[in-house]
Design a protein around this motif. Structure first.
Motif, PDB file in Angstrom:
ATOM      1  N   LEU A   1       9.336 -10.541   2.105  1.00  0.00           N
ATOM      2  CA  LEU A   1       9.146  -9.175   2.541  1.00  0.00           C
ATOM      3  C   LEU A   1      10.193  -8.311   1.864  1.00  0.00           C
ATOM      4  CD1 LEU A   1       7.713 -10.910   4.741  1.00  0.00           C
ATOM      5  CD2 LEU A   1       8.258  -9.089   6.354  1.00  0.00           C
ATOM      6  N   TYR A   2       9.777  -7.157   1.368  1.00  0.00           N
ATOM      7  CA  TYR A   2      10.676  -6.235   0.692  1.00  0.00           C
ATOM      8  C   TYR A   2      10.706  -4.918   1.461  1.00  0.00           C
ATOM      9  CZ  TYR A   2       9.942  -9.682  -2.965  1.00  0.00           C
ATOM     10  OH  TYR A   2       9.847 -10.873  -3.651  1.00  0.00           O
ATOM     11  N   PHE A   3      11.916  -4.485   1.811  1.00  0.00           N
ATOM     12  CA  PHE A   3      12.106  -3.313   2.657  1.00  0.00           C
ATOM     13  C   PHE A   3      12.753  -2.209   1.834  1.00  0.00           C
ATOM     14  CE2 PHE A   3      12.129  -7.123   5.109  1.00  0.00           C
ATOM     15  CZ  PHE A   3      11.575  -6.836   6.356  1.00  0.00           C
ATOM     16  N   TRP A   4      12.106  -1.048   1.747  1.00  0.00           N
ATOM     17  CA  TRP A   4      12.673   0.068   1.002  1.00  0.00           C
ATOM     18  C   TRP A   4      13.924   0.552   1.732  1.00  0.00           C
ATOM     19  CZ3 TRP A   4      10.445  -0.273  -3.388  1.00  0.00           C
ATOM     20  CH2 TRP A   4       9.101  -0.646  -3.474  1.00  0.00           C
ATOM     21  N   PRO A   5      15.082   0.530   1.060  1.00  0.00           N
ATOM     22  CA  PRO A   5      16.343   0.876   1.732  1.00  0.00           C
ATOM     23  C   PRO A   5      16.345   2.230   2.426  1.00  0.00           C
ATOM     24  CG  PRO A   5      16.803  -0.180  -0.357  1.00  0.00           C
ATOM     25  CD  PRO A   5      15.319   0.059  -0.328  1.00  0.00           C
ATOM     26  N   ASP A   6      15.664   3.230   1.855  1.00  0.00           N
ATOM     27  CA  ASP A   6      15.703   4.557   2.464  1.00  0.00           C
ATOM     28  C   ASP A   6      14.805   4.676   3.697  1.00  0.00           C
ATOM     29  OD1 ASP A   6      13.295   4.450   1.137  1.00  0.00           O
ATOM     30  OD2 ASP A   6      13.486   6.402   0.153  1.00  0.00           O
ATOM     31  N   ARG A   7      14.051   3.619   3.994  1.00  0.00           N
ATOM     32  CA  ARG A   7      13.213   3.618   5.190  1.00  0.00           C
ATOM     33  C   ARG A   7      13.533   2.451   6.114  1.00  0.00           C
ATOM     34  NH1 ARG A   7       7.027   4.556   3.880  1.00  0.00           N
ATOM     35  NH2 ARG A   7       7.085   4.645   6.166  1.00  0.00           N
TER      36      ARG A   7
ATOM     37  N   PRO B   1       0.823  -1.219   0.000  1.00  0.00           N
ATOM     38  CA  PRO B   1       0.000   0.000   0.000  1.00  0.00           C
ATOM     39  C   PRO B   1       0.854   1.265   0.000  1.00  0.00           C
ATOM     40  CG  PRO B   1      -0.752  -1.562   1.660  1.00  0.00           C
ATOM     41  CD  PRO B   1       0.583  -2.041   1.184  1.00  0.00           C
ATOM     42  N   ALA B   2       0.318   2.324  -0.539  1.00  0.00           N
ATOM     43  CA  ALA B   2       1.009   3.602  -0.552  1.00  0.00           C
ATOM     44  C   ALA B   2       1.378   4.006   0.867  1.00  0.00           C
ATOM     45  CB  ALA B   2       0.124   4.669  -1.195  1.00  0.00           C
ATOM     46  N   GLY B   3       2.615   4.437   1.051  1.00  0.00           N
ATOM     47  CA  GLY B   3       3.067   4.890   2.360  1.00  0.00           C
ATOM     48  C   GLY B   3       3.677   3.815   3.231  1.00  0.00           C
ATOM     49  N   SER B   4       3.569   2.556   2.844  1.00  0.00           N
ATOM     50  CA  SER B   4       4.125   1.485   3.663  1.00  0.00           C
ATOM     51  C   SER B   4       5.635   1.405   3.464  1.00  0.00           C
ATOM     52  CB  SER B   4       3.476   0.139   3.325  1.00  0.00           C
ATOM     53  OG  SER B   4       3.749  -0.222   1.989  1.00  0.00           O
ATOM     54  N   ALA B   5       6.331   0.882   4.482  1.00  0.00           N
ATOM     55  CA  ALA B   5       7.784   0.710   4.403  1.00  0.00           C
ATOM     56  C   ALA B   5       8.165  -0.705   4.001  1.00  0.00           C
ATOM     57  CB  ALA B   5       8.419   1.046   5.757  1.00  0.00           C
ATOM     58  N   ILE B   6       7.200  -1.622   4.078  1.00  0.00           N
ATOM     59  CA  ILE B   6       7.458  -3.036   3.807  1.00  0.00           C
ATOM     60  C   ILE B   6       6.398  -3.565   2.855  1.00  0.00           C
ATOM     61  CG2 ILE B   6       7.715  -5.337   4.814  1.00  0.00           C
ATOM     62  CD1 ILE B   6       8.354  -3.955   7.497  1.00  0.00           C
ATOM     63  N   ALA B   7       6.816  -4.186   1.778  1.00  0.00           N
ATOM     64  CA  ALA B   7       5.900  -4.880   0.875  1.00  0.00           C
ATOM     65  C   ALA B   7       5.983  -6.372   1.160  1.00  0.00           C
ATOM     66  CB  ALA B   7       6.272  -4.595  -0.577  1.00  0.00           C
ATOM     67  N   VAL B   8       4.875  -7.083   0.972  1.00  0.00           N
ATOM     68  CA  VAL B   8       4.827  -8.521   1.220  1.00  0.00           C
ATOM     69  C   VAL B   8       4.375  -9.233  -0.048  1.00  0.00           C
ATOM     70  CG1 VAL B   8       3.897 -10.371   2.653  1.00  0.00           C
ATOM     71  CG2 VAL B   8       4.246  -8.101   3.646  1.00  0.00           C
ATOM     72  N   GLY B   9       5.226 -10.111  -0.548  1.00  0.00           N
ATOM     73  CA  GLY B   9       4.888 -10.897  -1.723  1.00  0.00           C
ATOM     74  C   GLY B   9       4.646 -12.348  -1.353  1.00  0.00           C
TER      75      GLY B   9
ATOM     76  N   ALA C   1      15.102  -3.627  -3.511  1.00  0.00           N
ATOM     77  CA  ALA C   1      14.823  -3.495  -2.079  1.00  0.00           C
ATOM     78  C   ALA C   1      15.493  -4.644  -1.330  1.00  0.00           C
ATOM     79  CB  ALA C   1      13.317  -3.505  -1.833  1.00  0.00           C
ATOM     80  N   HIS C   2      15.698  -4.462  -0.035  1.00  0.00           N
ATOM     81  CA  HIS C   2      16.142  -5.577   0.798  1.00  0.00           C
ATOM     82  C   HIS C   2      15.022  -6.617   0.842  1.00  0.00           C
ATOM     83  CE1 HIS C   2      19.318  -2.918   1.970  1.00  0.00           C
ATOM     84  NE2 HIS C   2      18.560  -2.149   2.739  1.00  0.00           N
ATOM     85  N   GLN C   3      15.387  -7.885   0.948  1.00  0.00           N
ATOM     86  CA  GLN C   3      14.394  -8.956   0.960  1.00  0.00           C
ATOM     87  C   GLN C   3      14.571  -9.831   2.191  1.00  0.00           C
ATOM     88  OE1 GLN C   3      14.866 -11.860  -2.165  1.00  0.00           O
ATOM     89  NE2 GLN C   3      12.863 -12.797  -1.838  1.00  0.00           N
ATOM     90  N   LEU C   4      13.465 -10.272   2.757  1.00  0.00           N
ATOM     91  CA  LEU C   4      13.473 -11.329   3.766  1.00  0.00           C
ATOM     92  C   LEU C   4      12.728 -12.506   3.162  1.00  0.00           C
ATOM     93  CD1 LEU C   4      14.315 -11.926   6.772  1.00  0.00           C
ATOM     94  CD2 LEU C   4      11.920 -11.515   7.338  1.00  0.00           C
ATOM     95  N   ALA C   5      13.458 -13.581   2.833  1.00  0.00           N
ATOM     96  CA  ALA C   5      12.871 -14.759   2.188  1.00  0.00           C
ATOM     97  C   ALA C   5      12.483 -15.769   3.255  1.00  0.00           C
ATOM     98  CB  ALA C   5      13.858 -15.373   1.206  1.00  0.00           C
ATOM     99  N   TRP C   6      11.228 -16.209   3.232  1.00  0.00           N
ATOM    100  CA  TRP C   6      10.708 -17.105   4.266  1.00  0.00           C
ATOM    101  C   TRP C   6       9.586 -17.956   3.686  1.00  0.00           C
ATOM    102  CZ3 TRP C   6       5.837 -16.448   7.152  1.00  0.00           C
ATOM    103  CH2 TRP C   6       5.707 -17.386   8.196  1.00  0.00           C
ATOM    104  N   ALA C   7       9.440 -19.162   4.224  1.00  0.00           N
ATOM    105  CA  ALA C   7       8.353 -20.046   3.798  1.00  0.00           C
ATOM    106  C   ALA C   7       7.581 -20.538   5.017  1.00  0.00           C
ATOM    107  CB  ALA C   7       8.903 -21.237   3.020  1.00  0.00           C
TER     108      ALA C   7
END
Length: 263
Positions: A95-101, A21-29, A46-52
């Motif tokens: 999870l994808y983390f925007w580096p600047d946030r 969503p707009a304004g979020s710091a973390i995206a979830v795929g 973006a930084h990624q956290l890979a998890w199952a």
């Protein structure tokens, strides 16, 4: 979709369902992987956290392989080339983390323990109907939960020498094969000493160390699938469960029960 001020995350599989969503710091795929299905080498903006949450992931990066049951995840810094696959059918949550946030500056992949709270937070953030305040609070708590754990990567690179590579390929097919280097040498046309030197020069480790790493690499998906320690020990070439547990502890840093136990 990506938060305001950011472009979409690059390198995301086109079949992935991404909540950002707009304004979020973390995206979830979220997306499914079949057994032995791999995504070729790629990188993300973006930084990624890979998890199952279901199944077992494997990630190859920087010459190493990580096998990830649901109890651990892998932090992959933005821009790091990596390949991701599944040792059995899996549901992948990235999870994808925007580096600047993002407050973290890890420059190399890091293994993270996945606690019950972190698991629930990831599921919570995968919802599309969270209001802005709820999402912000959950993101703050999730960031507070990310802490690297001290485990060693399993690494069994292939040697370049064609004779040593033949030995390595045979052992990948059957890690329990107990032939000595001299016996392998008679098969591939080289002395045991020549093969030992080829493994040391081509992999950066002795043959014995390399074979131990290979056996651990083969054991990881079996353990993650719930195969007993005694059965795994036998299938990868150890004479007793205690010998295997000792080798696992030396190679990974913790015993199998600690690595695969729910947190």
């Amino acid at each position: 979709m990506s938060p305001k001020g950011h472009t979409a995350v690059t390198g995301v599989h086109p079949a992935a369902h991404v909540v950002a969503p707009a304004g979020s710091a973390i995206a979830v795929g979220s997306f499914a992987l079949g057994e032995d299905e791999w995504f070729d080498v790629h990188r993300h903006s973006a930084h990624q956290l890979a998890w199952a949450p279901r199944g077992v992931l494997a990630v190859r990066a920087a010459g190493r392989t990580w096998v990830l049951p649901s109890t651990v995840a892998l932090w992959i810094p933005a821009g790091v080339p990596h390949a991701t696959g599944a040792t059995c059918a899996a549901l992948m949550r990235s999870l994808y983390f925007w580096p600047d946030r993002c407050p973290f500056t890890w420059e190399t992949p890091q293994v993270m323990a996945v606690s019950g709270l972190l698991r629930e937070l990831i599921g919570h953030l995968s919802q599309e109907d969270l209001d802005t305040g709820a999402r912000q609070r959950a993101e703050d708590v999730l960031l507070d939960q990310l802490r690297p754990v001290s485990v060693t990567t399993v690494r069994a690179p292939m040697p370049a020498d064609p004779r040593a590579r033949r030995v390595a390929e045979a052992l990948r097919a059957d890690p329990a094969d107990g032939r000595t280097l001299a016996q392998w040498g008679a098969l591939v046309g080289a002395s045991g000493r020549t093969l030992a030197r080829a493994f040391a020069e081509g992999t950066g480790m002795s043959y014995g160390r390399w074979r131990a790493q290979l056996r651990l690499e083969a054991a990881m998906p079996l353990l993650a699938a719930g195969v007993t320690v005694s059965s795994v020990a036998r299938r990868v070439g150890y004479g007793s469960p205690s010998a295997f547990v000792a080798a696992f502890r030396r190679g990974v840093g913790v015993a199998p029960g600690a690595y695969f136990a729910p947190r």
